[in-house]
Design a protein around this motif. Structure first.
Motif: not given
Length: 865
Positions: A201-209
């Motif tokens: 499984p592939i998990k995506f997450r948010d990141q503050n640029a």
């Protein structure tokens, strides 16, 4: 036939005499197989020689018994057998004795062969079926009645061809040698992945640029000099006008007075005229005044007494020749002395930004049959475009190689280092000479950085003998299967302000540079091409792109590598002739946006500096063509002029329309079609001063058209003494154009001086002129390049009178065109009035006839009563 028959007759007589004397000693002629026409498909036909005696015996005498109307004779079989008994081997039918004996019928058909189609004067049809086919020839159907005259007389029965075994003559070896085979070893890549990573499984997450360094890059707008248009030159007309003031005066009458005016002259009577004519005072006056009148007339012929010398003092000084001189003066000539083949110049083009540099394309002077015959030798000779410089008339500065002879080429208006040309085999070739720009730029400046130099006379120019001739290979060539099938006769770059799609719709050009071309060919098609890479439907992975990478030769730029051997037009237009299945054959086209200016020299130098400093060349970073987010241009004229091989001038539209029957997209029908020229049209050019004025030249005459006027040409010349072969407008005078002829003369037309014939003619060479191209070097000096059929390029200096317009020449020429338009409108109105008058006259005649008929009817009734 008479001597031969007589000779045969005498020999037959001798044979008869011998037969009477020694009848027992005469040997029989050896019976051989009768000769028939089986080798040409008629085994039932047996040629014969019937002498005059035989013709009299069987009543088949030529021009008496057998004629052109009835060229056959039915002879009974028993009569021929009787002739065998009487004359034996001497009989003319003896060669076909076996055929006659085996013939099943009672009558044989003998046909007179007037044209000796089968070698002898008669032939015998040896079968009953062949006789019936000849006598009862089948009727030609009504739908094929027009082809009846082309059916041969001896065509009896169709026999299909018989297949034979193929015999090898070595052609398969040539095909095998010419076929493309892979010589490079293929590279194989294997991509692997661990088994346990499959299906994870592939998990995506948010990141503050903003919290991570180098997470994003801000693209701020900046001013790019390569795409900023600066207007460095502008044509402005100015004229000094004196102050004018309207004043009026009135003489004040002190008192009114009645005045009578005589409105017809008082004349002498005949007697008074005789008296005054013989009077001495009148004779003495005429004798004294005649001398002074003759002197005044002679002075008017010698010099212009009304010329304003004071005004001429204010004209520009420092001219190169006398202002009264109207002849072209030869400045220089170029001939390729290194090429031993007999070549002709097919196209000429001055370099847009480098002064004193001109490019010419040459082709071998051979007909189509000779080209096919010497095709093997022509492959060994290079097809070139030569760059000539005024500083070296012997050695070309550059030589552009092409796969076949070039018949037309054009510099790219956005970047003169990009050149497009059309070949005789129907392919389009692209060159990029950016890497050699320094070499040709140093020619004009001598290593300095000045923008424009003064052109020195010929004896002050020193050629650089240390330079070697540079051969430059083409960087892209179109696909020969998907392009034109015959020679390309004309090529044009579309303007950098717009682009068109496959349907012919016009959109804004987002690249800001010229990316599309239009070509016409002798294969009856007009093609539109795009040099940008086509967008793929599915994105290709990076690994696959690496696999498809091709090793580029070091001397070939990779500017248009994506087009090489796969370039094809995105739309084709065929000019249909209407009800027939034939198409018009275009030779020249003229678009409405042909007269746009080339980029200035600063922009070209800025592009070359960008290439030197490592920046991306604008033609190496082209986006894919035919995007979806394109802004359409409204009210854009998509119509253009076309000249054809049959001498027709067509005004048509490049937009496509849907066929209501088939539903396919097809070209629109021509808006207007005019048959004006009596030969192939080789010049269709718009005036550099008026966008709606077009000059067409073809055959033995010329015509001037105005776009929007559908009644016909504004001017159509009469037939010239020699055929016209080239033409071009003057670049500085709106009413002047030059026309080359097949006898080496050039006609100079000045519409403000003469409109029915050329103002002057001048001999340039001894052979046909193939191309004319004027060029403005400065405000004081202009040149014209004239190419001939023997491969020589003549550079001539245009005199002052032909290069400098008068004060009101632009408005005067415009008024002339307006007058011609009004005249055409008047002629059209008069035609309509005449047609209406003719209809009214016909109605009146019918009414009169009906009245006369009624009167006669009543008269007959009264007489009957």
């Amino acid at each position: 036939m008479a001597p031969k028959a007589q000779k045969q007759k005498s020999s037959d007589g001798n044979k008869k005499t011998k037969q009477r004397k020694t009848k027992q000693t005469l040997p029989d002629r050896e019976e051989t197989e009768p000769a028939n026409m089986e080798n040409i498909g008629h085994p039932e036909i047996y040629p014969l020689v019937l002498t005059t005696q035989t013709q009299e015996i069987f009543n088949c005498r030529i021009d008496e018994d057998v004629t052109d109307g009835k060229p056959y004779k039915l002879i009974k079989k028993e009569d021929i057998l009787a002739d065998f008994k009487n004359r034996a081997a001497v009989s003319d039918f003896y060669p076909v004795k076996k055929v006659i004996q085996e013939y099943p019928g009672d009558e044989l058909l003998v046909v007179y062969d007037k044209d000796f189609r089968y070698g002898l004067n008669f032939y015998l049809i040896g079968t009953e079926e062949g006789k019936e086919n000849y006598l009862n020839y089948p009727e030609v159907p009504e739908e094929h009645e027009e082809y009846k005259e082309y059916i041969p007389e001896d065509l009896y029965i169709y026999r299909p061809p018989i297949s034979k075994p193929w015999v090898s003559l070595g052609s398969e070896k040539e095909i095998d040698e010419e076929s493309v085979k892979e010589s490079a070893k293929q590279i194989t890549y294997m991509i692997s992945r661990k088994r346990r990573e499959f299906g994870t499984p592939i998990k995506f997450r948010d990141q503050n640029a903003s919290s991570v360094k180098d997470a994003y890059i801000e693209c701020t707008a900046y001013s790019d000099k390569n795409f900023i248009i600066k207007q460095l030159e502008k044509d402005v007309g100015m004229q000094v006008v004196p102050n004018v003031k309207d004043t009026s005066t009135q003489t004040k009458w002190t008192y009114p007075q009645n005045v009578a005016i005589q409105y017809y002259p008082r004349e002498f009577s005949e007697e008074e005229k005789e008296i005054f004519g013989q009077s001495k005072p009148l004779i003495n006056f005429l004798n004294n005044a005649s001398i002074s009148v003759e002197i005044a007339l002679q002075q008017n012929e010698i010099m212009n007494t009304f010329i304003d010398d004071w005004k001429n003092l204010a004209e520009e000084e420092g001219t190169f020749e006398d202002k009264t001189d109207t002849h072209l003066k030869e400045y220089q000539s170029f001939t390729d002395l290194h090429n031993l083949a007999e070549t002709m110049v097919t196209s000429v083009s001055w370099h847009p930004t480098i002064y004193g540099l001109i490019a010419v394309s040459v082709a071998v002077r051979l007909s189509f049959e000779d080209r096919v015959h010497f095709s093997g030798k022509l492959l060994l000779q290079p097809s070139l475009i030569l760059f000539w410089s005024f500083s070296d008339p012997i050695h070309p500065q550059l030589m552009l190689e092409s796969p076949d002879d070039i018949f037309c080429f054009k510099f790219c208006p956005s970047d003169p280092n990009i050149i497009a040309g059309g070949c005789i085999n129907g392919q389009i070739v692209l060159w990029d000479i950016t890497a050699h720009a320094d070499r040709i730029e140093n020619i004009k400046t001598g290593g300095s950085s000045s923008k424009k130099v003064t052109l020195k006379p010929m004896f002050l120019l020193e050629p650089d003998s240390n330079k070697e001739v540079m051969y430059i290979r083409h960087c892209a060539v179109s696909s020969i299967e998907n392009g034109h099938k015959k020679v390309i006769t004309d090529i044009h770059w579309l303007s950098d302000t717009f682009e068109i799609n496959r349907m012919g719709s016009v959109f804004e050009n987002r690249n800001g540079i010229c990316c599309q071309l239009v070509t016409c060919s002798a294969d009856c098609t007009i093609c539109f091409w795009d040099i940008r890479p086509q967008k793929a439907l599915t994105p290709q992975p990076v690994e696959k792109k690496k696999e498809e990478s091709i090793e580029i030769p070091y001397d070939v730029p990779s500017t248009f590598l994506h087009l090489d051997l796969s370039w094809k037009p995105f739309t084709k237009i065929k000019l249909s002739k209407g009800e027939t299945s034939l198409d018009h054959c275009p030779t020249r086209v003229s678009l409405s946006e042909d007269n746009f200016l080339y980029k200035t020299q600063d922009k070209v130098s800025a592009q070359s500096k960008a290439v030197k400093t490592g920046e991306i060349h604008p033609y190496q970073s082209l986006e894919g063509g035919f995007g979806n987010n394109l802004k359409p241009i409204e009210d854009f004229c998509t119509k253009f002029f076309v000249g054809t091989e049959e001498g027709e001038v067509i005004y048509t539209d490049w937009k496509m329309e849907r066929d209501p029957d088939t539903g396919r997209m097809m070209a629109k029908k021509p808006v207007n079609l005019y048959t004006v020229h009596d030969g192939a049209v080789h010049t269709v050019q718009r005036s550099p001063f008026y966008k709606d004025i077009i000059l067409t030249i073809g055959g033995w005459n010329l015509a001037i058209w105005k776009e929007g006027v559908t009644t016909g040409p504004l001017l159509q010349s009469c037939c010239a003494p020699k055929r016209y072969t080239a033409g071009h407008w003057s670049l500085t005078r709106p009413g002047v154009f030059y026309i080359g002829r097949e006898d080496g003369y050039i006609d100079i037309w000045d519409l403000l001086e003469k409109t029915h014939e050329p103002s002057q003619s001048q001999n340039i060479c001894i052979t046909m002129i193939t191309c004319i191209k004027p060029w403005t070097f400065s405000a004081k000096q202009q040149f014209i390049a004239i190419a001939d059929y023997y491969g020589t390029l003549h550079i001539l200096e245009i005199p002052w009178t032909l290069s400098h317009p008068s004060a009101n020449e632009v408005s005067g020429t415009s008024h002339y065109f307006e007058r011609e338009v009004k005249y055409l409108e008047y002629v059209e109105q008069r035609k309509k009035i005449r047609e209406q008058e003719k209809k009214e006259m016909d109605l009146e005649l019918e009414k009169k006839k009906s009245k006369i008929g009624h009167c006669l009817f009543f008269c007959t009734l009264t007489n009957a009563d």
